[in-house]
Design a protein around this motif. Structure first.
Motif, PDB file in Angstrom:
ATOM      1  N   TYR A 237      -8.782  54.419  33.806  1.00 17.25           N
ATOM      2  CA  TYR A 237      -8.259  53.216  34.458  1.00 17.25           C
ATOM      3  C   TYR A 237      -6.791  53.058  34.083  1.00 17.25           C
ATOM      4  O   TYR A 237      -6.445  52.573  32.995  1.00 17.25           O
ATOM      5  CB  TYR A 237      -9.056  51.980  34.030  1.00 17.25           C
ATOM      6  CG  TYR A 237      -8.742  50.755  34.864  1.00 17.25           C
ATOM      7  CD1 TYR A 237      -9.423  50.504  36.049  1.00 17.25           C
ATOM      8  CD2 TYR A 237      -7.761  49.850  34.462  1.00 17.25           C
ATOM      9  CE1 TYR A 237      -9.142  49.387  36.813  1.00 17.25           C
ATOM     10  CE2 TYR A 237      -7.468  48.727  35.227  1.00 17.25           C
ATOM     11  CZ  TYR A 237      -8.160  48.498  36.395  1.00 17.25           C
ATOM     12  OH  TYR A 237      -7.870  47.396  37.153  1.00 17.25           O
ATOM     13  N   ASN A 238      -5.909  53.464  34.997  1.00 15.64           N
ATOM     14  CA  ASN A 238      -4.468  53.455  34.727  1.00 15.64           C
ATOM     15  C   ASN A 238      -3.731  52.851  35.928  1.00 15.64           C
ATOM     16  O   ASN A 238      -3.192  53.571  36.778  1.00 15.64           O
ATOM     17  CB  ASN A 238      -3.976  54.883  34.477  1.00 15.64           C
ATOM     18  CG  ASN A 238      -4.740  55.569  33.363  1.00 15.64           C
ATOM     19  OD1 ASN A 238      -4.531  55.284  32.194  1.00 15.64           O
ATOM     20  ND2 ASN A 238      -5.651  56.462  33.736  1.00 15.64           N
ATOM     21  N   ARG A 268      -0.440  48.491  44.383  1.00 12.12           N
ATOM     22  CA  ARG A 268      -1.134  48.763  43.129  1.00 12.12           C
ATOM     23  C   ARG A 268      -2.109  49.923  43.325  1.00 12.12           C
ATOM     24  O   ARG A 268      -2.915  49.909  44.238  1.00 12.12           O
ATOM     25  CB  ARG A 268      -1.892  47.518  42.665  1.00 12.12           C
ATOM     26  CG  ARG A 268      -2.584  47.630  41.312  1.00 12.12           C
ATOM     27  CD  ARG A 268      -3.184  46.275  40.941  1.00 12.12           C
ATOM     28  NE  ARG A 268      -3.837  46.281  39.633  1.00 12.12           N
ATOM     29  CZ  ARG A 268      -5.121  46.593  39.439  1.00 12.12           C
ATOM     30  NH1 ARG A 268      -5.871  46.936  40.495  1.00 12.12           N
ATOM     31  NH2 ARG A 268      -5.646  46.578  38.238  1.00 12.12           N
ATOM     32  N   ILE A 269      -2.017  50.912  42.459  1.00 11.37           N
ATOM     33  CA  ILE A 269      -2.870  52.099  42.525  1.00 11.37           C
ATOM     34  C   ILE A 269      -3.430  52.356  41.128  1.00 11.37           C
ATOM     35  O   ILE A 269      -2.678  52.368  40.142  1.00 11.37           O
ATOM     36  CB  ILE A 269      -2.080  53.341  42.994  1.00 11.37           C
ATOM     37  CG1 ILE A 269      -1.415  53.074  44.342  1.00 11.37           C
ATOM     38  CG2 ILE A 269      -2.982  54.565  43.069  1.00 11.37           C
ATOM     39  CD1 ILE A 269      -0.386  54.120  44.720  1.00 11.37           C
ATOM     40  N   VAL A 270      -4.730  52.559  41.047  1.00  8.40           N
ATOM     41  CA  VAL A 270      -5.343  52.924  39.770  1.00  8.40           C
ATOM     42  C   VAL A 270      -5.436  54.443  39.720  1.00  8.40           C
ATOM     43  O   VAL A 270      -6.199  55.061  40.466  1.00  8.40           O
ATOM     44  CB  VAL A 270      -6.739  52.303  39.608  1.00  8.40           C
ATOM     45  CG1 VAL A 270      -7.358  52.725  38.268  1.00  8.40           C
ATOM     46  CG2 VAL A 270      -6.667  50.783  39.694  1.00  8.40           C
ATOM     47  N   VAL A 271      -4.634  55.040  38.854  1.00  5.34           N
ATOM     48  CA  VAL A 271      -4.643  56.493  38.694  1.00  5.34           C
ATOM     49  C   VAL A 271      -5.773  56.859  37.743  1.00  5.34           C
ATOM     50  O   VAL A 271      -5.910  56.273  36.662  1.00  5.34           O
ATOM     51  CB  VAL A 271      -3.287  56.993  38.162  1.00  5.34           C
ATOM     52  CG1 VAL A 271      -3.336  58.495  37.884  1.00  5.34           C
ATOM     53  CG2 VAL A 271      -2.183  56.675  39.171  1.00  5.34           C
ATOM     54  N   VAL A 272      -6.574  57.825  38.132  1.00  8.09           N
ATOM     55  CA  VAL A 272      -7.762  58.171  37.352  1.00  8.09           C
ATOM     56  C   VAL A 272      -7.413  59.171  36.249  1.00  8.09           C
ATOM     57  O   VAL A 272      -7.457  58.840  35.061  1.00  8.09           O
ATOM     58  CB  VAL A 272      -8.872  58.714  38.272  1.00  8.09           C
ATOM     59  CG1 VAL A 272     -10.114  59.072  37.463  1.00  8.09           C
ATOM     60  CG2 VAL A 272      -9.223  57.672  39.337  1.00  8.09           C
ATOM     61  N   GLU A 273      -7.058  60.396  36.628  1.00  7.75           N
ATOM     62  CA  GLU A 273      -6.746  61.417  35.606  1.00  7.75           C
ATOM     63  C   GLU A 273      -5.244  61.389  35.323  1.00  7.75           C
ATOM     64  O   GLU A 273      -4.465  62.053  36.006  1.00  7.75           O
ATOM     65  CB  GLU A 273      -7.187  62.804  36.090  1.00  7.75           C
ATOM     66  CG  GLU A 273      -8.683  62.918  36.341  1.00  7.75           C
ATOM     67  CD  GLU A 273      -9.085  62.548  37.771  1.00  7.75           C
ATOM     68  OE1 GLU A 273     -10.283  62.625  38.098  1.00  7.75           O
ATOM     69  OE2 GLU A 273      -8.167  62.187  38.559  1.00  7.75           O
ATOM     70  N   ARG A 274      -4.846  60.624  34.328  1.00  9.77           N
ATOM     71  CA  ARG A 274      -3.428  60.292  34.159  1.00  9.77           C
ATOM     72  C   ARG A 274      -2.561  61.493  33.812  1.00  9.77           C
ATOM     73  O   ARG A 274      -1.346  61.468  34.062  1.00  9.77           O
ATOM     74  CB  ARG A 274      -3.277  59.208  33.086  1.00  9.77           C
ATOM     75  CG  ARG A 274      -3.822  59.568  31.719  1.00  9.77           C
ATOM     76  CD  ARG A 274      -3.506  58.486  30.688  1.00  9.77           C
ATOM     77  NE  ARG A 274      -4.048  58.802  29.384  1.00  9.77           N
ATOM     78  CZ  ARG A 274      -5.166  58.297  28.884  1.00  9.77           C
ATOM     79  NH1 ARG A 274      -5.861  57.426  29.604  1.00  9.77           N
ATOM     80  NH2 ARG A 274      -5.602  58.648  27.694  1.00  9.77           N
TER      81      ARG A 274
END
Length: 676
Positions: A237-238, A268-274
């Protein structure tokens, strides 16, 4: 979370058996000592006799349930597709899509022509920006992308949706396919498949480009996160703005990509694999443009192949079905059509809804759902929820603070049974009997437009992630809901008239499993409002982690085939749910007996029938290729290890079968893991 996939696990070669005698339990092998291999004791006769159909990767109780549901859906689709049959809008859409897929002669006559416009766009893509725009439109087409966009409930605010962005680029193949030495023969088959599809598409330098694409995807795989890493709710959750994404992952034209996906206004975007996303962005920037175009062309054809002429579909099956899953023949065309129209796959939650899944679900439940089964299951759920609270109150390792919040969380959970109250509608979706490729693209674009609209809407608390004709159950931690579908509530998974021991050992353990997911290693991170936050004391966390790590070790030592062991970390959540759910169901069963005592049936006590029912519902066998994929990617432990490791942590199992020290499955009382 999903109901576990049922697959075969061979713990060890069994010693020569004594003379077989009739089993008091259908499909059992009484000559196998329960303490040696309880899975085989309960299921050995069935395992020896059942055959895996050529078009399946395995066979299990789950397959049996799915076959019943598929036969019913098949009947509905055939009726909907009858020319001239009276139909409302939804039924007409269902019938048209099914009829289009079943028109194999038309697909053959068209050859690869449906691809021409999309392939031409790739041939003319002169810049990386142009290719990024194509990738952005992958959510609404059959093109491929290095990144996956999705809209889901925000795990930090269960009342709203969030836009998620994660790694992609591997065409449905897993990371281990590229990185493990043992997969070298399969990689060679994949390289040949890439060249075969590019040749069919008329792409220049097909053979050398196949080598380039395999090398490129190997780099993508190396940069990607493992399935175990992707289970870490805190790590995935990023949230960030598009500007922050562009600064943190330079080299990819993010603004053009998002605009092409219809997300130009996203803030707004939630990046999964940061760490993977920046690595993939850099790789995109340094890969030669001709290789990028060839990669895009291959993935377009790979995605489209099942909907094209036989030479394309056969090539697709040879790789994805035969090489990857070990299947010997493709499924019948009606079952392929069913998967597209209705969905309902056991394993694949992402695609289990089908293009018109909720429309088919309304037809299915109107005809086949037993409302009495719904009421009976609801009563069972209430008993299991009460048992959860009793066990929480009696926990020796939880603090009072954690117990209070955990109890509130159990009370907050809603259990949805049978079918959703509403479900998706398909107004405006055009389905044509003479345009299969167009139907697939239009259905994909329709679904993505619906998901985009959800970004501006509050979460529907009644929404389901799967359809009622799907044989499955799951726990949604953010929504505080557990779902049991209509298709699951059929024998042998559930029979309201069955022996009480069988009911609790079967569906009761499934209910316990799903409720325990609220407190597994990831589910425990959500509080009584469905928000992801740390509501545990440090001491609670330390004690829970110590117990969970013991379970990782127990399962990680289990061998499913020579040289192939369970990944105890990847499967931890499901293993916690299995052990906890079985313990809950066993305690609830004894509470249901009250002051009475279960009768002996065919020489078996109630407790013995309880554990045998648990093992029977999880019996299955898999092809070696499919089993290898399961171990690498599936968060569920293969069946043999799954059953044996779960029962050996429950005191009542030892007493029921007289298992004592010296038995291979024996665990000392102090070594048995008891968390929930």
């Amino acid at each position: 979370m999903r109901l576990p996939v049922l697959v075969l696990c061979l713990l060890m070669a069994m010693p020569a058996a004594a003379v077989a005698r009739p089993s008091p339990w259908p499909g059992g092998a009484p000559e196998v000592d329960p303490g040696q291999d309880f899975f085989r004791h309960a299921n050995g006769g069935w395992l020896d006799e059942v055959a895996i159909a050529p078009d399946r990767p395995g066979y299990s109780t789950a397959t049996q349930l799915t076959e019943t549901a598929e036969a019913r859906v098949h009947e509905l689709l055939e009726a909907a597709a009858q020319a001239g049959a009276p139909a409302d809008g939804e039924t007409a859409q269902v019938g048209a899509y099914y009829a289009a897929f079943m028109d194999e002669a038309r697909a053959q006559s068209l050859g690869g022509r449906p691809l021409h416009a999309d392939l031409m766009r790739l041939r003319l893509a002169a810049t990386r920006t142009a290719l990024a725009e194509v990738m952005g439109q992958a959510t609404a087409s059959l093109h491929g992308s290095w990144f996956q966009l999705s809209v889901d409930r925000d795990s930090r605010d269960a009342s709203r949706h969030a836009l998620y962005l994660g790694q992609g680029g591997l065409g449905g193949l897993d990371r281990a396919f590229y990185t493990e030495a043992g997969n070298a023969p399969r990689r060679a088959a994949y390289r040949a498949y890439i060249a075969r599809l590019l040749t069919l598409a008329g792409w220049p330098q097909a053979d050398s480009r196949a080598e380039d694409i395999l090398a490129l995807e190997t780099k993508i795989a190396t940069a990607s996160w493992t399935p175990a890493q992707q289970r870490d709710e805190r790590a995935i959750y990023n949230p960030m703005t598009p500007a922050q994404l562009a600064r943190g992952a330079p080299g990819f034209p993010w603004a053009d990509y998002l605009a092409a996906a219809g997300l130009g206004g996203a803030d707004r975007i939630v990046v999964v694999e940061r760490t993977a996303v920046p690595a993939l962005a850099h790789l995109f920037a340094v890969t030669p443009l001709p290789v990028l175009r060839a990669w895009a062309a291959f993935h377009l054809v790979d995605n489209a192949a099942p909907f094209l002429a036989k030479e394309y579909a056969d090539a697709w099956f040879d790789l994805h079905g035969r090489t990857v899953e070990g299947k010997q023949a493709p499924p019948p065309r009606w079952r392929q059509a069913l998967a597209q129209v209705s969905g309902g796959g056991w394993k694949d939650m992402a695609h289990s809804r089908g293009a018109l899944g909720d429309a088919v679900g309304r037809l299915y439940t109107a005809r086949w759902f037993d409302r009495q089964a719904q009421a009976t299951l609801a009563a069972l759920v209430d008993r299991l929820k009460a048992t959860v609270k009793t066990r929480i109150a009696a926990s020796a390792w939880m603090s009072g603070q954690a117990k209070a919040e955990a109890t509130r969380k159990v009370d907050a959970y809603r259990v949805l049974i049978g079918a959703p109250a509403t479900g998706d509608r398909y107004d405006g979706l055009v389905m044509r009997r003479d345009d299969l490729y167009g139907d697939v693209v239009r259905a994909t674009a329709f679904a993505w437009a619906r998901d985009r609209r959800r970004l501006a809407l509050p979460v529907d608390p009644q929404a389901w992630a799967i359809t009622p004709q799907t044989v499955n159950a799951y726990n949604d931690g953010a929504a505080l809901t557990v779902v049991f579908t209509a298709a699951l509530l059929q024998p042998p998974a559930f029979d309201a008239k069955a022996d009480l021991a069988v009911i609790y050992g079967g569906i009761g353990a499934i209910i316990g499993h799903e409720l325990t997911h609220a407190f597994d290693d990831q589910g425990r991170l959500f509080d009584a409002a469905g928000h992801a936050r740390d509501w545990w004391t440090k001491a609670d966390t330390a004690r829970f982690t110590a117990l969970a790590d013991r379970l990782v070790g127990l399962y990680g030592a289990c061998q499913v085939a020579p040289g192939l062991t369970v990944d105890g970390r990847l499967t931890l959540g499901e293993n916690l749910a299995d052990v906890g759910g079985l313990q809950l169901a066993f305690e609830a069963y004894h509470a249901a007996l009250a002051e009475g005592e279960a009768p002996v049936v065919n020489g078996l006590t109630g407790d013995q029938r309880f554990f045998l029912a648990f093992a029977q519902l999880r019996r299955g066998k898999r092809r070696p290729e499919a089993l290898r994929n399961d171990v690498a990617n599936d968060p569920h432990t293969p069946d043999g290890c799954r059953v044996n490791q779960a029962v050996r942590n429950v005191d009542g199992w030892y007493q029921a079968f007289g298992v004592g020290p010296g038995a291979p499955l024996y665990l000392r009382p102090e070594d048995r893991v008891r968390i929930w």
